[in-house]
Design an enzyme around this catalytic site. Structure first.
Site, mmCIF file in Angstrom:
data_model
loop_
_atom_site.group_PDB
_atom_site.id
_atom_site.type_symbol
_atom_site.label_atom_id
_atom_site.label_comp_id
_atom_site.label_asym_id
_atom_site.label_seq_id
_atom_site.Cartn_x
_atom_site.Cartn_y
_atom_site.Cartn_z
ATOM 1 N N ASP A 82 -36.975 44.453 -30.311
ATOM 2 C CA ASP A 82 -37.890 43.312 -30.462
ATOM 3 C C ASP A 82 -39.372 43.690 -30.452
ATOM 4 O O ASP A 82 -40.237 42.853 -30.733
ATOM 5 C CB ASP A 82 -37.604 42.250 -29.382
ATOM 6 C CG ASP A 82 -37.591 42.836 -27.966
ATOM 7 O OD1 ASP A 82 -38.442 43.693 -27.669
ATOM 8 O OD2 ASP A 82 -36.733 42.427 -27.168
ATOM 9 N N HIS A 90 -33.771 52.524 -30.496
ATOM 10 C CA HIS A 90 -33.008 51.854 -31.559
ATOM 11 C C HIS A 90 -33.919 51.243 -32.624
ATOM 12 O O HIS A 90 -33.505 50.382 -33.393
ATOM 13 C CB HIS A 90 -32.084 50.778 -30.959
ATOM 14 C CG HIS A 90 -30.981 51.343 -30.116
ATOM 15 N ND1 HIS A 90 -30.305 50.615 -29.167
ATOM 16 C CD2 HIS A 90 -30.446 52.590 -30.079
ATOM 17 C CE1 HIS A 90 -29.398 51.396 -28.580
ATOM 18 N NE2 HIS A 90 -29.473 52.596 -29.107
ATOM 19 N N GLN A 149 -34.123 50.290 -25.451
ATOM 20 C CA GLN A 149 -33.067 50.113 -26.447
ATOM 21 C C GLN A 149 -33.335 48.848 -27.263
ATOM 22 O O GLN A 149 -32.600 48.559 -28.195
ATOM 23 C CB GLN A 149 -31.708 50.001 -25.754
ATOM 24 C CG GLN A 149 -31.224 51.311 -25.171
ATOM 25 C CD GLN A 149 -30.120 51.089 -24.169
ATOM 26 O OE1 GLN A 149 -30.341 51.056 -22.964
ATOM 27 N NE2 GLN A 149 -28.910 50.934 -24.670
ATOM 28 N N ALA A 197 -34.812 40.674 -14.412
ATOM 29 C CA ALA A 197 -35.872 41.671 -14.586
ATOM 30 C C ALA A 197 -37.232 41.100 -14.183
ATOM 31 O O ALA A 197 -37.980 41.715 -13.415
ATOM 32 C CB ALA A 197 -35.889 42.149 -16.038
ATOM 33 N N CYS A 221 -37.964 54.879 -43.871
ATOM 34 C CA CYS A 221 -37.256 55.633 -44.905
ATOM 35 C C CYS A 221 -36.043 56.312 -44.278
ATOM 36 O O CYS A 221 -36.164 56.930 -43.214
ATOM 37 C CB CYS A 221 -38.206 56.676 -45.505
ATOM 38 S SG CYS A 221 -37.358 57.907 -46.507
ATOM 39 N N SER A 228 -27.310 47.860 -19.672
ATOM 40 C CA SER A 228 -25.929 48.048 -19.216
ATOM 41 C C SER A 228 -25.629 49.528 -19.012
ATOM 42 O O SER A 228 -24.610 49.888 -18.455
ATOM 43 C CB SER A 228 -24.961 47.466 -20.245
ATOM 44 O OG SER A 228 -25.067 48.185 -21.456
ATOM 45 N N ASN A 270 -30.839 44.979 -12.247
ATOM 46 C CA ASN A 270 -29.921 44.340 -13.191
ATOM 47 C C ASN A 270 -29.257 43.138 -12.523
ATOM 48 O O ASN A 270 -29.115 43.106 -11.301
ATOM 49 C CB ASN A 270 -28.852 45.347 -13.656
ATOM 50 C CG ASN A 270 -28.336 45.023 -15.050
ATOM 51 O OD1 ASN A 270 -27.888 43.917 -15.315
ATOM 52 N ND2 ASN A 270 -28.418 45.989 -15.942
ATOM 53 N N CYS A 293 -40.954 60.648 -50.225
ATOM 54 C CA CYS A 293 -39.768 61.442 -50.588
ATOM 55 C C CYS A 293 -38.800 60.684 -51.489
ATOM 56 O O CYS A 293 -37.710 61.174 -51.768
ATOM 57 C CB CYS A 293 -39.039 61.903 -49.326
ATOM 58 S SG CYS A 293 -38.072 60.612 -48.536
#
Ligand SMILES: [Zn+2]
Length: 259
Positions: A116, A131, A113, A243, A139, A201, A225, A162
């Site tokens: 970076d 993400h 997610q 982690a 685009c 999460s 976690n 396009c």
């Protein structure tokens, strides 16, 4: 044997014995690279407030104005802090261990997610950035991905394929995730017999839903976690800790087993 060592041993055994291992990562994996988290007491949202959820529709209403503000650095402190941190971040030991595990064919793919780009920077080949990646442009119409050299000093011209509007590849609030990205994540999950959820999460959909899909299809789940999450009760092994720390211990144990 203490509880943590016991869990590390069980998790390592599960990882080496599984045939298709998918790692799902969230902000927790990048903490040791200096990238701030969104949620949690020290997170960006706690300090700056939750951003508007309609950022994408605001962008589409007037992309020229959006890029104009962007180029003239008139962004919120929230965006600037995240951006600076990402620009200065480098893969940490946790990212590097995941790269070694892919290299040794112990894990298959990473679904992240994070925006970076640190899994790619670490050298992982099979990565689905659900993400998007803040280091690319995209685009909005055909999802063609483009590279760029920061800083951007003028609005990127429309898509050569396009004529669609160009934005950062990272997904804005309210922006649908491109179908081909979701399809890719879904096919990674398909047939997985183990999911390792690291520093996520597990509350942001649709990414979080993937773990539940995998579980319903028979996959086991390991969670790493610092806190309990919505996924915790569904997991076969839950290891509390950072982690990087936990991955170091697991990698050490795996190397012993593989000898
Ligand atoms: Zn296009």
């Amino acid at each position: 044997m203490n509880d943590l060592n016991n869990k590390i041993e069980i998790a390592s055994k599960l990882i080496t014995e599984s045939k298709k291992v998918i790692v799902m990562t969230g902000a927790g994996i990048s903490v040791d690279s200096g990238v701030p988290t969104f949620q949690g007491t020290e997170g960006l949202w706690a300090r700056f407030g939750k951003p508007k959820m309609n950022a994408y529709s605001e962008f589409l209403k007037n992309p020229n104005e959006w890029w104009d503000r962007e180029i003239n650095h008139q962004r919120s402190p929230y965006v600037l802090e995240l951006r600076n941190a990402i620009e200065n971040s480098r893969p940490n030991e946790g990212h590097k261990i995941l790269q070694s595990l892919e290299n040794k064919k112990i894990i298959n793919s990473i679904i992240t997610q994070n925006i970076d780009g640190l899994h790619i920077d670490a050298g992982n080949k099979s990565v689905c950035e659900i993400h998007g990646n803040r280091n690319f442009l995209r685009c909005v119409s055909c999802h063609n991905k483009l590279t760029f050299t920061p800083p951007i000093t003028e609005q990127p011209s429309n898509c050569k394929l396009c004529d669609g509007v160009i934005k950062y590849d990272s997904v804005m609030f309210g922006e649908p995730i491109p179908k081909k990205i979701l399809d890719n994540a879904r096919s990674m999950i398909s047939g997985a017999d183990l999911i390792i959820a690291i520093g996520t999460s597990s509350s942001v959909r649709p990414a979080a839903g993937l773990s539940w899909i995998a579980k319903s299809e028979g996959s086991k789940i390991i969670e790493i976690n610092t806190n309990e999450t919505k996924l915790t009760n569904e997991c076969d092994v839950v290891i509390k800790g950072s982690a990087t720390n936990i991955l170091k211990k697991i990698y050490c144990e795996i190397k012993k087993v593989m000898k």
